[in-house]
Write a protein that holds these residues in place. Structure first.
Motif, PDB file in Angstrom:
ATOM      1  N   TYR B  52       0.847  -1.200   0.000  1.00 17.22           N
ATOM      2  CA  TYR B  52       0.000   0.000   0.000  1.00 17.22           C
ATOM      3  C   TYR B  52       0.879   1.245   0.000  1.00 17.22           C
ATOM      4  CZ  TYR B  52      -3.015   3.743   1.600  1.00 17.22           C
ATOM      5  OH  TYR B  52      -3.686   4.941   1.691  1.00 17.22           O
ATOM      6  N   ILE B  53       0.501   2.222  -0.802  1.00 22.24           N
ATOM      7  CA  ILE B  53       1.124   3.549  -0.738  1.00 22.24           C
ATOM      8  C   ILE B  53       0.046   4.583  -1.036  1.00 22.24           C
ATOM      9  CG2 ILE B  53       1.826   3.601  -3.176  1.00 22.24           C
ATOM     10  CD1 ILE B  53       4.410   5.047  -2.269  1.00 22.24           C
ATOM     11  N   GLY B  54       0.054   5.665  -0.286  1.00 18.45           N
ATOM     12  CA  GLY B  54      -0.856   6.784  -0.548  1.00 18.45           C
ATOM     13  C   GLY B  54      -0.032   8.015  -0.862  1.00 18.45           C
ATOM     14  N   SER B  55      -0.664   9.179  -0.794  1.00 17.08           N
ATOM     15  CA  SER B  55       0.054  10.382  -1.209  1.00 17.08           C
ATOM     16  C   SER B  55       1.188  10.726  -0.248  1.00 17.08           C
ATOM     17  CB  SER B  55      -0.903  11.566  -1.368  1.00 17.08           C
ATOM     18  OG  SER B  55      -1.424  11.970  -0.135  1.00 17.08           O
ATOM     19  N   ALA B  56       1.077  10.326   1.014  1.00 14.92           N
ATOM     20  CA  ALA B  56       2.167  10.609   1.957  1.00 14.92           C
ATOM     21  C   ALA B  56       3.430   9.848   1.546  1.00 14.92           C
ATOM     22  CB  ALA B  56       1.748  10.234   3.379  1.00 14.92           C
ATOM     23  N   GLY B  57       3.262   8.603   1.132  1.00 19.14           N
ATOM     24  CA  GLY B  57       4.404   7.817   0.681  1.00 19.14           C
ATOM     25  C   GLY B  57       4.968   8.340  -0.627  1.00 19.14           C
ATOM     26  N   LEU B  58       4.080   8.701  -1.549  1.00 18.13           N
ATOM     27  CA  LEU B  58       4.543   9.278  -2.821  1.00 18.13           C
ATOM     28  C   LEU B  58       5.362  10.534  -2.580  1.00 18.13           C
ATOM     29  CD1 LEU B  58       1.361   8.996  -5.102  1.00 18.13           C
ATOM     30  CD2 LEU B  58       3.465   7.675  -5.307  1.00 18.13           C
ATOM     31  N   ARG B  59       4.907  11.302  -1.580  1.00 14.23           N
ATOM     32  CA  ARG B  59       5.600  12.556  -1.271  1.00 14.23           C
ATOM     33  C   ARG B  59       7.050  12.300  -0.858  1.00 14.23           C
ATOM     34  NH1 ARG B  59       7.279  15.413   3.013  1.00 14.23           N
ATOM     35  NH2 ARG B  59       7.046  17.658   2.927  1.00 14.23           N
ATOM     36  N   GLU B  60       7.248  11.302  -0.003  1.00 18.25           N
ATOM     37  CA  GLU B  60       8.618  11.038   0.465  1.00 18.25           C
ATOM     38  C   GLU B  60       9.509  10.590  -0.690  1.00 18.25           C
ATOM     39  OE1 GLU B  60       9.605  12.206   3.110  1.00 18.25           O
ATOM     40  OE2 GLU B  60       7.599  12.605   3.878  1.00 18.25           O
ATOM     41  N   LEU B  61       8.967   9.778  -1.588  1.00 23.76           N
ATOM     42  CA  LEU B  61       9.744   9.367  -2.766  1.00 23.76           C
ATOM     43  C   LEU B  61      10.066  10.587  -3.622  1.00 23.76           C
ATOM     44  CD1 LEU B  61       7.815   6.118  -3.793  1.00 23.76           C
ATOM     45  CD2 LEU B  61      10.046   6.270  -2.657  1.00 23.76           C
TER      46      LEU B  61
END
Lengths: 148, 110
Positions: B52-61
């Motif tokens: 699972y990834i949401g926008s918070a994870g996308l942000r860190e990438l």
């Protein structure tokens, strides 16, 4: 009919979000929802509640968010209600991206509406209902099949 | 969420597994920060174990990739599960990192 809902109350604390997402996954397992549906529900929970915590926050009083997840006929219905000031997050939602970032998202070229755009991409319908003392969002996703 | 960091030649490889929700994204930032501030220029993020990834994870990438880009480096993601790939596709904005099918391909891209 006959499917008991998941009802979850959480304070405006992002750490509680992980426990709620566990509960959503458990609901999915119990009701044999497919992985894509469970993912979509958790994404909606993450983006909407993070936005709620960030933008609807009123630090001078404890706020509570109610999450209700039900299965109605051929769709799963996610309702998220709070007791914050009335505010429709759908046109303006600031996504979870903003959690640690301040204004650098805009500077870096990340759309401010990314979080809500992701939710739009995975859910079939979203509706905002203002309440006398708060807000309610109702999100629906059609189920391809349910193995009962 | 769990992470495992290793090094292949001079390429940092961070393998991530579990659910990359907002709380986990904060932890991921703590993994990236010492690598980036320590001068790493080549970073592979292996998402094979991420369910699972949401926008918070996308942000860190995104921000790790931007930091590397400014330093003349590069970030490559690899091994996305189908649902995670779907979120990358929906996000659709111009992500500053490249996505590869496997870790070997990502490492070979440098």
């Amino acid at each position: 009919m006959g499917v008991p809902p998941l009802i979850y109350y959480l304070k405006n604390d992002v750490q509680e979000l992980s426990r709620l997402m566990d509960a959503v996954e458990n609901f999915g397992r119990i009701h044999h929802l497919d992985n894509q549906t469970v993912y979509s529900l958790n994404l909606a929970v993450e983006e909407i509640i993070t936005d709620d915590i960030l933008c609807g926050i009123e630090k001078d009083r404890a706020r509570e968010i109610e999450v209700r997840l039900t299965i109605e006929d051929d769709e799963v219905v996610l309702e998220i209600s709070d007791d914050a000031r009335p505010r429709n997050p759908l046109p303006e939602a600031v996504p979870a991206l903003a959690m640690a970032g301040g204004g650098e998202e805009a500077e870096a070229g990340i759309p401010a509406t990314l979080g809500i755009d992701l939710v739009r991409g995975v859910m079939d319908q979203m509706e905002y209902q203002p309440r006398t003392h708060g807000n309610r969002l109702i999100l629906r996703k059609r189920l391809a099949s349910i193995r009962r | 969420m769990q992470t495992q960091t290793s090094k292949v030649n001079n390429i940092e490889v961070v393998a991530v597994s579990g659910r990359l929700d907002p709380a986990a994204s904060i932890e991921l930032k703590k993994v990236f920060t010492p690598l980036l501030s320590g001068g790493a220029q080549k970073l592979v993020v292996d998402l094979a174990g991420v369910e699972y990834i949401g926008s918070a994870g996308l942000r860190e990438l995104f921000f790790a990739a931007k930091t590397l880009e400014r330093a003349g480096g590069k970030l490559a993601c690899c091994s996305l599960q189908p649902e995670v790939k779907r979120i990358f596709d929906i996000a659709g904005f111009s992500i500053p990192y490249q996505v590869y099918a496997s870790r070997d391909e990502a490492v070979a891209s440098f």
